[in-house]
Design a protein around this motif. Structure first.
Motif, mmCIF file in Angstrom:
data_model
loop_
_atom_site.group_PDB
_atom_site.id
_atom_site.type_symbol
_atom_site.label_atom_id
_atom_site.label_comp_id
_atom_site.label_asym_id
_atom_site.label_seq_id
_atom_site.Cartn_x
_atom_site.Cartn_y
_atom_site.Cartn_z
ATOM 1 N N GLY A 3 8.520 7.220 -3.920
ATOM 2 C CA GLY A 3 8.742 7.309 -5.352
ATOM 3 C C GLY A 3 8.124 8.555 -5.931
ATOM 4 O O GLY A 3 7.726 9.473 -5.197
ATOM 5 N N LEU A 4 8.045 8.573 -7.249
ATOM 6 C CA LEU A 4 7.468 9.698 -7.989
ATOM 7 C C LEU A 4 6.084 9.306 -8.470
ATOM 8 O O LEU A 4 5.909 8.242 -9.071
ATOM 9 N N VAL A 5 5.111 10.165 -8.214
ATOM 10 C CA VAL A 5 3.738 9.894 -8.619
ATOM 11 C C VAL A 5 3.090 11.190 -9.078
ATOM 12 O O VAL A 5 3.467 12.273 -8.598
ATOM 13 N N GLN A 6 2.148 11.085 -9.985
ATOM 14 C CA GLN A 6 1.424 12.274 -10.429
ATOM 15 C C GLN A 6 0.368 12.674 -9.413
ATOM 16 O O GLN A 6 -0.132 11.826 -8.651
ATOM 17 N N ALA A 7 0.011 13.936 -9.416
ATOM 18 C CA ALA A 7 -1.052 14.419 -8.540
ATOM 19 C C ALA A 7 -2.317 13.595 -8.766
ATOM 20 O O ALA A 7 -2.677 13.276 -9.910
ATOM 21 N N GLY A 8 -2.970 13.243 -7.658
ATOM 22 C CA GLY A 8 -4.157 12.406 -7.728
ATOM 23 C C GLY A 8 -3.857 10.930 -7.601
ATOM 24 O O GLY A 8 -4.786 10.124 -7.434
ATOM 25 N N GLY A 9 -2.592 10.575 -7.666
ATOM 26 C CA GLY A 9 -2.198 9.176 -7.569
ATOM 27 C C GLY A 9 -2.063 8.695 -6.137
ATOM 28 O O GLY A 9 -2.379 9.413 -5.186
ATOM 29 N N SER A 10 -1.584 7.463 -6.005
ATOM 30 C CA SER A 10 -1.476 6.816 -4.694
ATOM 31 C C SER A 10 -0.111 6.177 -4.525
ATOM 32 O O SER A 10 0.539 5.783 -5.506
ATOM 33 N N LEU A 11 0.305 6.071 -3.280
ATOM 34 C CA LEU A 11 1.499 5.330 -2.896
ATOM 35 C C LEU A 11 1.225 4.678 -1.556
ATOM 36 O O LEU A 11 0.444 5.204 -0.750
ATOM 37 N N ARG A 12 1.886 3.554 -1.303
ATOM 38 C CA ARG A 12 1.834 2.950 0.015
ATOM 39 C C ARG A 12 3.241 2.827 0.564
ATOM 40 O O ARG A 12 4.088 2.157 -0.043
ATOM 41 N N LEU A 13 3.459 3.459 1.688
ATOM 42 C CA LEU A 13 4.746 3.361 2.365
ATOM 43 C C LEU A 13 4.686 2.263 3.413
ATOM 44 O O LEU A 13 3.644 2.036 4.026
ATOM 45 N N SER A 14 5.812 1.614 3.596
ATOM 46 C CA SER A 14 5.933 0.583 4.622
ATOM 47 C C SER A 14 7.014 0.977 5.619
ATOM 48 O O SER A 14 8.014 1.601 5.253
ATOM 49 N N CYS A 15 6.815 0.589 6.845
ATOM 50 C CA CYS A 15 7.786 0.813 7.914
ATOM 51 C C CYS A 15 8.001 -0.534 8.598
ATOM 52 O O CYS A 15 7.138 -0.988 9.356
ATOM 53 N N ALA A 16 9.116 -1.159 8.278
ATOM 54 C CA ALA A 16 9.435 -2.459 8.843
ATOM 55 C C ALA A 16 10.238 -2.272 10.120
ATOM 56 O O ALA A 16 11.272 -1.594 10.113
ATOM 57 N N ALA A 17 9.753 -2.865 11.183
ATOM 58 C CA ALA A 17 10.387 -2.690 12.489
ATOM 59 C C ALA A 17 11.024 -3.988 12.954
ATOM 60 O O ALA A 17 10.561 -5.082 12.618
#
Length: 119
Positions: A10-24
């Motif tokens: 997604g879109l996030v501002q600098a300094g922010g966080s994201l969590r990506l998932s990889c479903a197998a």
């Protein structure tokens, strides 16, 4: 054969966080590691890090150490990439990939998820 699906970009501002998932799904017993890669526009695909499917070996590229964390939940067949303190230079399509126990290359790939960090 292993199938992988990434989500969480997604879109996030600098300094922010994201969590990506990889479903197998598929023959998970056949893989030795899951890796995260990224590709920014006009650049080569870059290795970000990897985690062993069994055991506790985790590796990161220097540029994301202390900011990114890879983890896995084998009960859900899912690998995560927690990204903190994001920078505009982290903007890329992020891919997860599986390496078979019988090989040395990451041979099964997901479709990728876009991460955009605004300044």
């Amino acid at each position: 054969q292993v199938q992988l699906v990434e989500s969480g970009g997604g879109l996030v501002q600098a300094g922010g966080s994201l969590r990506l998932s990889c479903a197998a799904s598929g023959h998970m017993f056949s893989i030795s590691a899951v890796g995260w890669f990224r590709q920014a526009p006009g650049k080569e695909r870059e290795f970000v890090g990897q985690i062993s499917w069994i055991g506790s070996n985790i590796y990161y590229v220097d540029s994301v150490k202390d900011r990114f964390t890879i983890s896995r939940d084998r009960t859900k067949n899912t690998v995560y990439l927690q990204m903190n303190s994001l920078k505009p230079e982290d903007t890329a399509v992020y891919y997860c990939a599986a390496r078979p126990a019988s090989g040395t290359d990451f041979s099964s790939w997901g479709q990728g998820t876009q991460v955009t960090v605004s300044s």
